[in-house]
Design a protein around this motif. Structure first.
Motif, PDB file in Angstrom:
ATOM      1  N   THR A  52       0.867  -1.176   0.000  1.00  0.00           N
ATOM      2  CA  THR A  52       0.000   0.000   0.000  1.00  0.00           C
ATOM      3  C   THR A  52       0.904   1.227   0.000  1.00  0.00           C
ATOM      4  O   THR A  52       1.729   1.398   0.897  1.00  0.00           O
ATOM      5  CB  THR A  52      -0.897   0.015   1.255  1.00  0.00           C
ATOM      6  N   ARG A  99      -5.984  -0.449  -7.917  1.00  0.00           N
ATOM      7  CA  ARG A  99      -6.636   0.288  -6.819  1.00  0.00           C
ATOM      8  C   ARG A  99      -5.888   1.600  -6.582  1.00  0.00           C
ATOM      9  O   ARG A  99      -4.858   1.616  -5.918  1.00  0.00           O
ATOM     10  CB  ARG A  99      -6.640  -0.557  -5.544  1.00  0.00           C
ATOM     11  N   GLU A 144      -9.055   0.141   4.099  1.00  0.00           N
ATOM     12  CA  GLU A 144      -9.493  -0.652   2.939  1.00  0.00           C
ATOM     13  C   GLU A 144      -8.306  -1.095   2.088  1.00  0.00           C
ATOM     14  O   GLU A 144      -8.239  -2.241   1.648  1.00  0.00           O
ATOM     15  CB  GLU A 144     -10.457   0.179   2.083  1.00  0.00           C
ATOM     16  N   GLU A 145      -7.368  -0.174   1.868  1.00  0.00           N
ATOM     17  CA  GLU A 145      -6.265  -0.518   0.962  1.00  0.00           C
ATOM     18  C   GLU A 145      -5.274  -1.479   1.628  1.00  0.00           C
ATOM     19  O   GLU A 145      -4.673  -2.316   0.965  1.00  0.00           O
ATOM     20  CB  GLU A 145      -5.563   0.736   0.449  1.00  0.00           C
ATOM     21  N   SER A 203      -1.897  -1.142  -4.001  1.00  0.00           N
ATOM     22  CA  SER A 203      -2.818  -0.008  -4.031  1.00  0.00           C
ATOM     23  C   SER A 203      -2.067   1.286  -3.760  1.00  0.00           C
ATOM     24  O   SER A 203      -1.015   1.287  -3.119  1.00  0.00           O
ATOM     25  CB  SER A 203      -3.954  -0.199  -3.019  1.00  0.00           C
ATOM     26  N   ILE A 219      -2.790   5.372  -2.584  1.00  0.00           N
ATOM     27  CA  ILE A 219      -3.661   6.453  -2.117  1.00  0.00           C
ATOM     28  C   ILE A 219      -2.904   7.762  -2.340  1.00  0.00           C
ATOM     29  O   ILE A 219      -1.797   7.924  -1.838  1.00  0.00           O
ATOM     30  CB  ILE A 219      -3.971   6.311  -0.605  1.00  0.00           C
TER      31      ILE A 219
END
Lengths: 191, 575
Positions: free
Chosen positions: B431, B476, B494-495, B502, B504
């Motif tokens: 992530t 994602r 969530e990630e 993923s 963000i």
């Protein structure tokens, strides 16, 4: 040789203050070196800037015990760097108190004004605390507390006022000049 | 002509301009940044920020081959990134002069290590000049081009923090305008395949011999005889410290070129003084050379390999003179902190709250490691966050569920892209959080490929960070506002849970940008404040505990409102 240290908190305007001093000494015909701080320490850390003037300046840094004038933009920084002063050197400091992170988190406590002055008196009795922040706000520009302090310094040094004003004209951006000149006068006339 | 005050970096820029430099490509890095910023103000110089130092040097090589005097500046660790083209352009040589400035940061004022770039000069067989003050900076930048073109070599200009960021007096001249030589189409010189490189290797060896002779007589190296009981060999700011400490009580060999070193000159100087002392910060680079010549000297046995020197230290260690200085008073430390209103603060507050592992990176946000946010577990170098998170996942896949790589926008473009590509290609579930504050902040607000502006202020296409992550194969990808703490928290949860890579993107501009509106400061409603100290966990320098309640310093507060969001009793209010 005349040695100045400007101590403050990153973001308070030490750089401008150092440039004003540099200009003043330059117009008096001295060799000048100014050592600035850039990068991470500028993010709210303790920042010191050196200004040296004389016939021939070698090191850009002021050695401990050789500082003639300490300009502190914040009270704790006055305490932190007082030891750099030579015996009887001059200290002009803002009475502004900005809590450092160890004080905010409770890991340390901010010393009282009396504790600060007691330490300073071990080195010099020639010190002045100015409400620089208030003077700057009176002048209409909160960020000019550095220039208000320089006004306070100018009253303590035997340098013609015009030299200081010329240095302000040379270093302060035009749109902030008027308020900075006012802050300088308020600092210079502070009793 | 009048002398003017220049910071060292500004004086280098002036020297580049006077030498007729036409092209600069750099990546910002303290303490080198201002060279490129100041040079960009000269209309005759094309100047740009490249995505990283390797691209910058390659671009400068291109400009040199096209026949112009070219330049690139970087900090010491930037040279690690640029080392690949540097080592080989040493073989191919130049067409227009090529100067590479590298700024070392002894004492680590704003760096993750202190490395001595002089070793690069020796390793790559590229001559290196080292100025001692601003006047030298201008003059040496100009001399570097002469050497570059005369000896067909790139030239290093080595700065250190105290030279780069000290102002001193400089006497300026006018710009000379050497003609652009045009592209040197010469594959045997510039196609460094093994066959051609073998031939060039011999040319480099001959060049080294020629430079060995040059340094014996160049005025860039200077002998100053005073009292001959002590003879000091020094370069750069170390020479200034020695001059300050010993004045005319010692003689000096001031080296303007630190690679190659002038062996005959050193022998001659040593023979003329009673005791030879080498004053140099960081490695014993000169000392090793002097000792290898069989010349007796003292250096590191007196001083240290670590950090910065000072005149007081030299006086004490060499002359035994103790400075008359008071002892420092005990005072609470003031480490650097994230600024009030910093968009990174909310992210680190949430990361701390979630108790996850954080692989950090290089930028302002490295301050997320500090008290009270303490939300960072690793920081190694530019772009390392993603690679480290990937490696951790491959050893223990359960780590992925509680590990986040955090990287700034500029750092991601510098060297995070390839790390993310590796995550996708080799299938870890890392992530990654890109902290996009729309500027290269730590080094003082430089534009970058995502800000839509060039160094010269011209409009540019803005890289779509989320889009490039998708193009690399991350499915994602989402954006959050880092001031929306609830959204940051749910996105992270969530990630982290997702069984695939993923990204963000936490998007909000740096609070110090002039375009960012400062809101009115918030205030504490003392009647409601229960002194739970939750707001102090944000590590905001504007909030502290006074006798009765919390207080907000109205001169520092930018009105970002994060504290309002974490204050459960509702005691922090907008006036």
């Amino acid at each position: 040789m005349y040695n100045v240290i400007i101590a403050g908190v990153g973001g308070q305007g030490s750089l401008l203050a150092s440039r004003i001093f540099g200009n003043v000494f330059l117009s008096l015909g001295y060799d000048v070196k100014v050592s600035e701080v850039h990068g991470m320490s500028q993010r709210g850390g303790s920042v010191i800037t050196y200004v040296r003037a004389g016939e021939r300046v070698a090191s850009p840094l002021v050695s401990d015990g050789e500082c003639d004038l300490l300009l502190a933009l914040e009270e704790l920084e006055a305490l932190r760097w007082a030891h750099t002063l030579k015996k009887g050197g001059k200290l002009v400091a803002s009475s502004q108190r900005i809590a450092p992170m160890p004080v905010i988190t409770g890991a340390a406590s901010y010393p009282t004004h009396e504790q600060v002055t007691a330490e300073i008196e071990k080195v010099t009795s020639d010190y002045l605390f100015l409400p620089a922040e208030e003077l700057a706000e009176q002048a209409g520009i909160a960020r000019a507390s550095n220039v208000a302090l320089i006004g306070g310094v100018s009253a303590k040094l035997d340098i013609d006022e015009k030299v200081w004003l010329d240095a302000l004209h040379a270093t302060v951006p035009q749109r902030f000049l008027e308020a900075n000149l006012k802050a300088f006068e308020l600092g210079r006339n502070y009793k | 002509m009048d002398k003017k005050l220049f910071i060292g970096n500004g004086a280098v820029a002036r020297g580049l301009w006077e030498a007729g430099c036409r092209f600069i490509s750099s990546y910002p890095g303290t303490p080198s940044t201002e060279i490129t910023e100041v040079a960009a103000e000269y209309p005759e110089i094309y100047a740009e920020w490249a995505p990283n130092e390797k691209v910058a040097v390659e671009s400068a090589i291109g400009a040199s081959l096209a026949g112009a005097r070219a330049f690139s500046a970087m900090k010491h660790v930037g040279l690690n990134v640029a080392a690949d083209p540097v080592f080989t352009v040493s073989y191919s040589g130049v067409n227009g002069g090529l100067v590479i400035a590298v700024a070392d940061d002894q004492g680590m004022h704003s760096s993750q290590n202190e490395q001595d770039s002089r070793n690069y000069a020796k390793a790559s067989k590229i001559p290196m000049l080292e100025p001692a003050d601003s006047a030298d900076c201008r003059a040496f930048a100009m001399a570097a081009y002469e050497i570059s073109e005369k000896f067909d070599t790139p030239v290093f200009l080595r700065l250190t923090t105290r030279v780069a960021h000290s102002q001193g007096l400089v006497e300026c001249g006018e710009r000379s305008e050497p003609a652009c030589k045009g592209f040197d189409k010469n594959p045997r010189k510039y196609v460094m395949n093994p066959g051609n490189a073998k031939a060039r290797r011999v040319v480099v060896a001959e060049r080294e011999k020629a430079l060995d002779e040059f340094v014996e007589t160049t005025p860039l190296n200077r002998v100053e005889y005073f009292d001959k009981k002590i003879g000091v060999i020094a370069a750069g700011v170390a020479y200034e410290y020695a001059r300050e400490a010993f004045g005319e009580r010692a003689s000096y060999l001031k080296l303007g070129i630190v690679y190659p070193l002038p062996s005959a000159l050193i022998r001659e100087f040593a023979a003329n003084v009673d005791e030879l002392i080498i004053v140099e910060e960081l490695d014993g680079f000169i000392e090793q050379h002097v000792r290898a010549l069989g010349v007796k000297c003292r250096g590191k046995e007196l001083f240290t390999y670590i950090g910065e020197y000072s005149a007081n230290m030299l006086r004490e260690r060499v002359l035994g003179e103790k400075p008359e200085a008071a002892a420092p008073a005990a005072a609470p430390a003031r480490p650097p902190v994230l600024c009030p209103g910093c968009p990174h603060r909310g992210v680190f507050y949430v990361l701390h709250k979630l108790g996850v592992n954080v692989c950090g990176d290089i930028g302002c946000y490295t301050l997320g490691a500090a008290d009270p946010l303490t939300a960072m577990d690793t920081t190694i170098c530019m772009g390392a966050s993603i690679g480290i998170a990937h490696g951790m996942d491959k050893i223990d896949s359960s780590l992925s569920r509680k590990t986040v790589a955090v990287i700034g926008d500029s750092t991601f473009m510098h060297s995070g892209l390839t790390g993310l590509l590796n995550v996708v290609y080799n299938g870890s579930t890392a992530t990654v959080m890109i902290l996009d504050n729309s500027i290269t902040a730590m080094t003082g607000h430089q534009q970058n490929p995502a800000t839509a502006l060039t160094l010269k202020g011209d409009p540019a296409p803005a890289l779509d960070l989320a889009g490039v992550c998708r193009a690399l194969g991350v499915k994602r990808v989402r954006e959050v506002d880092p001031f929306d703490l609830a959204a940051v928290e749910s996105a992270l949860k969530e990630e982290l849970a997702a069984e695939e890579p993923s990204v963000i993107v936490a998007k909000r501009p740096c609070a110090l940008l002039k375009t960012v509106e400062r809101k009115p400061p918030l205030v504490i409603d003392a009647a409601k404040c229960v002194k739970c100290k939750q707001c102090l966990k944000l590590g905001c320098p504007a909030i502290s505990l006074a006798a009765e309640s919390m207080v907000i310093d109205h001169t520092l507060c930018t009105g970002c409102g994060l504290c309002e969001k974490v204050c459960k009793p509702g005691a922090i209010v907008r006036r």
